[in-house]
Write a protein that holds these residues in place. Structure first.
Motif, PDB file in Angstrom:
ATOM      1  N   GLN A  40       0.748  -1.218   0.204  1.00  0.00           N
ATOM      2  CA  GLN A  40      -0.028   0.092   0.191  1.00  0.00           C
ATOM      3  C   GLN A  40       0.929   1.258   0.120  1.00  0.00           C
ATOM      4  N   LEU A  41       2.044   1.193   0.586  1.00  0.00           N
ATOM      5  CA  LEU A  41       2.794   2.521   0.912  1.00  0.00           C
ATOM      6  C   LEU A  41       3.571   2.630  -0.396  1.00  0.00           C
ATOM      7  N   ALA A  42       3.796   1.487  -1.306  1.00  0.00           N
ATOM      8  CA  ALA A  42       4.284   1.654  -2.471  1.00  0.00           C
ATOM      9  C   ALA A  42       3.431   2.219  -3.716  1.00  0.00           C
ATOM     10  N   ARG A  43       2.113   2.102  -3.406  1.00  0.00           N
ATOM     11  CA  ARG A  43       1.141   2.579  -4.239  1.00  0.00           C
ATOM     12  C   ARG A  43       0.926   4.090  -4.114  1.00  0.00           C
ATOM     13  N   LEU A  44       1.157   4.732  -3.068  1.00  0.00           N
ATOM     14  CA  LEU A  44       0.922   5.871  -2.747  1.00  0.00           C
ATOM     15  C   LEU A  44       1.758   7.116  -3.601  1.00  0.00           C
ATOM     16  N   ASP A  45       0.812   8.093  -4.212  1.00  0.00           N
ATOM     17  CA  ASP A  45       1.282   9.078  -5.093  1.00  0.00           C
ATOM     18  C   ASP A  45       2.111   9.953  -4.078  1.00  0.00           C
ATOM     19  N   PRO A  46       2.954  10.981  -4.659  1.00  0.00           N
ATOM     20  CA  PRO A  46       3.607  11.876  -3.960  1.00  0.00           C
ATOM     21  C   PRO A  46       2.603  12.893  -2.921  1.00  0.00           C
ATOM     22  N   ARG A  47       1.436  13.182  -3.369  1.00  0.00           N
ATOM     23  CA  ARG A  47       0.453  14.021  -2.694  1.00  0.00           C
ATOM     24  C   ARG A  47       0.054  13.171  -1.473  1.00  0.00           C
ATOM     25  N   SER A  55       8.479  11.207   3.846  1.00  0.00           N
ATOM     26  CA  SER A  55       9.248  11.579   2.700  1.00  0.00           C
ATOM     27  C   SER A  55       9.521  10.451   1.622  1.00  0.00           C
ATOM     28  N   GLU A  56       9.848  10.610   0.567  1.00  0.00           N
ATOM     29  CA  GLU A  56      10.553   9.502  -0.264  1.00  0.00           C
ATOM     30  C   GLU A  56      11.602   8.763   0.151  1.00  0.00           C
ATOM     31  N   ALA A  57      12.426   9.411   0.991  1.00  0.00           N
ATOM     32  CA  ALA A  57      13.697   8.515   1.483  1.00  0.00           C
ATOM     33  C   ALA A  57      13.007   7.603   2.580  1.00  0.00           C
ATOM     34  N   GLN A  58      12.191   7.896   3.499  1.00  0.00           N
ATOM     35  CA  GLN A  58      11.594   7.213   4.439  1.00  0.00           C
ATOM     36  C   GLN A  58      10.534   5.845   3.822  1.00  0.00           C
ATOM     37  N   ARG A  59       9.969   6.415   2.800  1.00  0.00           N
ATOM     38  CA  ARG A  59       9.284   5.328   1.924  1.00  0.00           C
ATOM     39  C   ARG A  59      10.302   4.180   1.331  1.00  0.00           C
ATOM     40  N   PHE A  60      11.303   4.732   0.650  1.00  0.00           N
ATOM     41  CA  PHE A  60      12.370   3.870   0.207  1.00  0.00           C
ATOM     42  C   PHE A  60      12.935   2.816   1.237  1.00  0.00           C
ATOM     43  N   ALA A  61      13.241   3.487   2.253  1.00  0.00           N
ATOM     44  CA  ALA A  61      13.765   2.778   3.662  1.00  0.00           C
ATOM     45  C   ALA A  61      12.800   1.542   4.150  1.00  0.00           C
ATOM     46  N   GLU A  62      11.740   1.864   4.148  1.00  0.00           N
ATOM     47  CA  GLU A  62      10.591   1.041   4.853  1.00  0.00           C
ATOM     48  C   GLU A  62      10.523  -0.084   3.282  1.00  0.00           C
ATOM     49  N   LEU A  63      10.354   0.226   2.455  1.00  0.00           N
ATOM     50  CA  LEU A  63      10.207  -0.556   1.203  1.00  0.00           C
ATOM     51  C   LEU A  63      11.327  -1.696   0.660  1.00  0.00           C
ATOM     52  N   SER A  64      12.487  -1.250   1.448  1.00  0.00           N
ATOM     53  CA  SER A  64      13.745  -1.950   1.198  1.00  0.00           C
ATOM     54  C   SER A  64      14.147  -2.885   2.463  1.00  0.00           C
ATOM     55  N   LYS A  65      13.126  -3.047   3.451  1.00  0.00           N
ATOM     56  CA  LYS A  65      13.215  -4.073   4.316  1.00  0.00           C
ATOM     57  C   LYS A  65      12.766  -5.108   3.989  1.00  0.00           C
TER      58      LYS A  65
END
Length: 69
Positions: A40-47, A55-65
């Motif tokens: 679900q987090l991966a599908r969220l748009d920037p808005r 942030s994009e960095a936080q999203r990337f960090a979470e998705l990398s786990k």
């Protein structure tokens, strides 16, 4: 009736064996929830990310786990 040490040991052993499947199921459900929320987090748009304060960095960090972390 008097209990012996060996019967107590068997009783405790069977209790821990019975709890094992529950722990396995609990972990599987936890991993499934993590994977689902990350999808679900991966599908969220920037808005929507900005609305959630992510942030994009936080999203990337979470998705990398990996799913187990």
């Amino acid at each position: 009736m008097e209990r012996t040490l060996s019967s107590d040991f068997v009783s405790e052993s069977s209790k821990s064996q019975a709890a094992l499947p529950l722990r396995v199921i609990s972990n599987l459900l936890l991993w499934q929830r993590r994977m689902s929320s990350r999808h679900q987090l991966a599908r969220l748009d920037p808005r929507l990310l900005a609305d959630a304060g992510i942030s994009e960095a936080q999203r990337f960090a979470e998705l990398s786990k990996p799913f187990w972390r």
